[in-house]
Scaffold this active site. Structure first.
Site, PDB file in Angstrom:
ATOM      1  N   TYR A 145       0.846  -1.201   0.000  1.00  0.00           N
ATOM      2  CA  TYR A 145       0.000   0.000   0.000  1.00  0.00           C
ATOM      3  C   TYR A 145       0.877   1.244   0.000  1.00  0.00           C
ATOM      4  O   TYR A 145       0.706   2.153  -0.813  1.00  0.00           O
ATOM      5  CB  TYR A 145      -0.922  -0.021   1.221  1.00  0.00           C
ATOM      6  CG  TYR A 145      -1.651   1.265   1.506  1.00  0.00           C
ATOM      7  CD1 TYR A 145      -1.177   2.170   2.451  1.00  0.00           C
ATOM      8  CD2 TYR A 145      -2.830   1.577   0.841  1.00  0.00           C
ATOM      9  CE1 TYR A 145      -1.840   3.356   2.712  1.00  0.00           C
ATOM     10  CE2 TYR A 145      -3.512   2.754   1.101  1.00  0.00           C
ATOM     11  CZ  TYR A 145      -3.006   3.646   2.048  1.00  0.00           C
ATOM     12  OH  TYR A 145      -3.675   4.826   2.306  1.00  0.00           O
TER      13      TYR A 145
HETATM   14  N1  LIG Z   1      -9.918   7.008   5.706  1.00  0.00           N
HETATM   15  C1  LIG Z   1      -8.785   7.477   6.214  1.00  0.00           C
HETATM   16  O1  LIG Z   1      -8.647   7.699   7.441  1.00  0.00           O
HETATM   17  C2  LIG Z   1      -7.635   7.751   5.310  1.00  0.00           C
HETATM   18  C3  LIG Z   1      -7.809   7.777   3.931  1.00  0.00           C
HETATM   19  N2  LIG Z   1      -6.737   8.064   3.115  1.00  0.00           N
HETATM   20  C4  LIG Z   1      -6.947   8.144   1.668  1.00  0.00           C
HETATM   21  O2  LIG Z   1      -8.047   9.002   1.408  1.00  0.00           O
HETATM   22  C5  LIG Z   1      -8.789   8.517   0.267  1.00  0.00           C
HETATM   23  C6  LIG Z   1     -10.235   8.287   0.669  1.00  0.00           C
HETATM   24  O3  LIG Z   1     -10.250   7.386   1.789  1.00  0.00           O
HETATM   25  P1  LIG Z   1     -11.596   6.574   2.121  1.00  0.00           P
HETATM   26  O4  LIG Z   1     -12.775   7.428   1.894  1.00  0.00           O
HETATM   27  O5  LIG Z   1     -11.402   5.923   3.449  1.00  0.00           O
HETATM   28  O6  LIG Z   1     -11.542   5.486   0.958  1.00  0.00           O
HETATM   29  P2  LIG Z   1     -12.337   4.098   0.798  1.00  0.00           P
HETATM   30  O7  LIG Z   1     -11.543   3.007   1.428  1.00  0.00           O
HETATM   31  O8  LIG Z   1     -13.733   4.315   1.201  1.00  0.00           O
HETATM   32  O9  LIG Z   1     -12.189   3.879  -0.806  1.00  0.00           O
HETATM   33  C7  LIG Z   1     -12.621   4.874  -1.692  1.00  0.00           C
HETATM   34  C8  LIG Z   1     -13.166   4.229  -2.919  1.00  0.00           C
HETATM   35  O10 LIG Z   1     -12.119   3.693  -3.744  1.00  0.00           O
HETATM   36  C9  LIG Z   1     -12.795   2.955  -4.729  1.00  0.00           C
HETATM   37  N3  LIG Z   1     -12.036   1.888  -5.369  1.00  0.00           N
HETATM   38  C10 LIG Z   1     -11.376   0.874  -4.768  1.00  0.00           C
HETATM   39  N4  LIG Z   1     -10.886   0.026  -5.697  1.00  0.00           N
HETATM   40  C11 LIG Z   1     -11.279   0.511  -6.915  1.00  0.00           C
HETATM   41  C12 LIG Z   1     -11.109   0.088  -8.261  1.00  0.00           C
HETATM   42  N5  LIG Z   1     -10.454  -1.046  -8.557  1.00  0.00           N
HETATM   43  N6  LIG Z   1     -11.641   0.826  -9.242  1.00  0.00           N
HETATM   44  C13 LIG Z   1     -12.319   1.967  -8.962  1.00  0.00           C
HETATM   45  N7  LIG Z   1     -12.519   2.436  -7.711  1.00  0.00           N
HETATM   46  C14 LIG Z   1     -12.004   1.695  -6.706  1.00  0.00           C
HETATM   47  C15 LIG Z   1     -14.019   2.345  -4.042  1.00  0.00           C
HETATM   48  O11 LIG Z   1     -15.127   2.634  -4.845  1.00  0.00           O
HETATM   49  P3  LIG Z   1     -16.329   1.560  -5.130  1.00  0.00           P
HETATM   50  O12 LIG Z   1     -16.115   0.375  -4.275  1.00  0.00           O
HETATM   51  O13 LIG Z   1     -17.524   2.343  -4.776  1.00  0.00           O
HETATM   52  O14 LIG Z   1     -16.188   1.289  -6.558  1.00  0.00           O
HETATM   53  C16 LIG Z   1     -14.132   3.089  -2.717  1.00  0.00           C
HETATM   54  O15 LIG Z   1     -15.437   3.562  -2.465  1.00  0.00           O
HETATM   55  C17 LIG Z   1      -8.066   7.253  -0.179  1.00  0.00           C
HETATM   56  O16 LIG Z   1      -7.166   7.557  -1.224  1.00  0.00           O
HETATM   57  C18 LIG Z   1      -7.306   6.822   1.067  1.00  0.00           C
HETATM   58  O17 LIG Z   1      -6.162   6.035   0.755  1.00  0.00           O
HETATM   59  C19 LIG Z   1      -5.468   8.280   3.626  1.00  0.00           C
HETATM   60  C20 LIG Z   1      -5.263   8.235   4.979  1.00  0.00           C
HETATM   61  C21 LIG Z   1      -6.337   8.000   5.914  1.00  0.00           C
HETATM   62  N1  LIG Z   2      -8.515   3.442   0.852  1.00  0.00           N
HETATM   63  C1  LIG Z   2      -8.318   3.642   2.165  1.00  0.00           C
HETATM   64  N2  LIG Z   2      -7.107   4.035   2.610  1.00  0.00           N
HETATM   65  C2  LIG Z   2      -6.910   4.195   3.944  1.00  0.00           C
HETATM   66  C3  LIG Z   2      -7.948   3.978   4.853  1.00  0.00           C
HETATM   67  C4  LIG Z   2      -9.223   3.592   4.352  1.00  0.00           C
HETATM   68  O1  LIG Z   2     -10.186   3.397   5.113  1.00  0.00           O
HETATM   69  N3  LIG Z   2      -9.346   3.430   3.014  1.00  0.00           N
HETATM   70  N4  LIG Z   2      -7.765   4.156   6.200  1.00  0.00           N
HETATM   71  C5  LIG Z   2      -6.572   4.455   6.679  1.00  0.00           C
HETATM   72  C6  LIG Z   2      -6.470   4.514   8.180  1.00  0.00           C
HETATM   73  O2  LIG Z   2      -7.317   5.485   8.689  1.00  0.00           O
HETATM   74  C7  LIG Z   2      -5.106   4.850   8.713  1.00  0.00           C
HETATM   75  O3  LIG Z   2      -4.789   6.114   8.276  1.00  0.00           O
HETATM   76  C8  LIG Z   2      -5.134   4.819  10.235  1.00  0.00           C
HETATM   77  O4  LIG Z   2      -5.737   3.685  10.679  1.00  0.00           O
HETATM   78  C9  LIG Z   2      -5.385   4.670   5.807  1.00  0.00           C
HETATM   79  N5  LIG Z   2      -5.714   4.562   4.415  1.00  0.00           N
END
Ligand SMILES: NC(=O)C1=CN([C@@H]2O[C@H](COP(=O)(O)OP(=O)(O)OC[C@H]3O[C@@H](n4cnc5c(N)ncnc54)[C@H](OP(=O)(O)O)[C@@H]3O)[C@@H](O)[C@H]2O)C=CC1
Ligand SMILES: Nc1nc2c(c(=O)[nH]1)N=C([C@H](O)[C@@H](O)CO)CN2
Length: 233
Positions: A145
């Protein structure tokens, strides 16, 4: 003043992406989101002002189909936000690495290469890559990742140089923004303790960061840390 222009947010059918999509619609933008599957509850609770485009980035053909569809429709973007992501641990092995490469690198790469055809030439545009704080420090259980997110940050730098001055290109690197429903109390407590501010801020802070990057005409090729002081502990 109502904003105008079209914004594409990938993977925005839930959580952070959907929150930002709704907030940008409130600001006056036309917002397009991608997802792999339509949500059932949208029939009952439609996404007002948000156009949903089905796209799966697990194959190059799926990415190219999205690009062709946008071009054929004559979409002219103000901003493109690469939000789609898979958060898989290293137990996912080679297949997981490949899938995170596709979502975190191949899709942004091919979409950015098409930006001359996708963006409105009459305005200074923005491309925003959503990375992760751990991309630059590694993670013992999420090596693939982290590597794919680090590659995303390298793409951001390259395209910032390539697309200036017509399009600004930046990264947002969040640490914890919002937990997942199945995160245990122990995991939540341990994660909150990793940052100096010790909070789960929620998705509004990502929307605020997007607005900063879009509103500032002198920021490109940067990575905006959004980590609550996680680097201080
Ligand atoms: N949540 C957090 O605390 C953190 C998040 N981030 C980053 O912020 C962003 C948003 O996070 P978050 O809302 O938690 O994300 P999610 O884990 O909810 O994923 C976002 C979306 O990515 C889409 N996705 C996954 N695989 C595919 C694919 N093969 N093709 C097209 N779409 C795809 C899915 O869409 P669907 O299944 O609807 O097609 C999903 O709804 C991400 O880039 C994440 O890495 C970084 C640090 C912390
Ligand atoms: N695609 C995603 N990326 C990440 C997620 C997630 O929910 N979806 N969550 C994290 C965590 O919050 C991490 O930052 C701490 O646990 C990181 N990336």
């Amino acid at each position: 003043m109502k904003a105008n222009g079209t914004i594409l947010i990938t993977g925005a059918a839930q959580r952070i992406g959907l929150h930002c999509a709704k907030r940008l619609v409130e600001d006056g933008y036309r917002v397009l989101i991608t997802c792999r599957h339509q949500r059932e509850d949208w029939a009952r609770d439609p996404l007002d002002g948000i156009e949903v485009i089905q796209a799966d980035f697990s194959t190059t053909a799926g990415i190219e189909a999205l690009i062709a569809g946008l071009i054929n429709r004559g979409v002219q973007l103000r901003t493109m936000i690469h939000n789609a992501s898979l958060w898989l641990g290293d137990e996912a092995g080679a297949e997981g690495f490949q899938q995170m490469f596709m979502v975190h690198m191949q899709a942004p790469y091919l979409l950015n290469l098409a930006s001359e055809q996708l963006f409105d030439p009459g305005v200074t545009g923005d491309i925003i890559h959503v990375s992760d704080h751990v991309a630059r420090r590694g993670s013992r259980r999420h090596a693939a990742y982290c590597a794919s997110k680090a590659g995303l940050e390298a793409l951001s730098l390259s395209f910032a140089a390539r697309l200036a001055p017509g399009i600004k290109v930046n990264t947002i690197a969040p640490a914890l923004i919002m937990f997942n429903p199945d995160d245990t109390d122990e995991y939540r407590e341990r994660t909150l303790a990793k940052s100096a501010l010790g909070i789960e801020p929620g998705p509004e802070v990502v929307y605020q960061s997007i607005c900063y990057l879009m509103d500032n005409p002198y920021v490109t090729g940067t990575c905006l840390d959004l980590n609550g002081g996680r680097n201080l502990k």
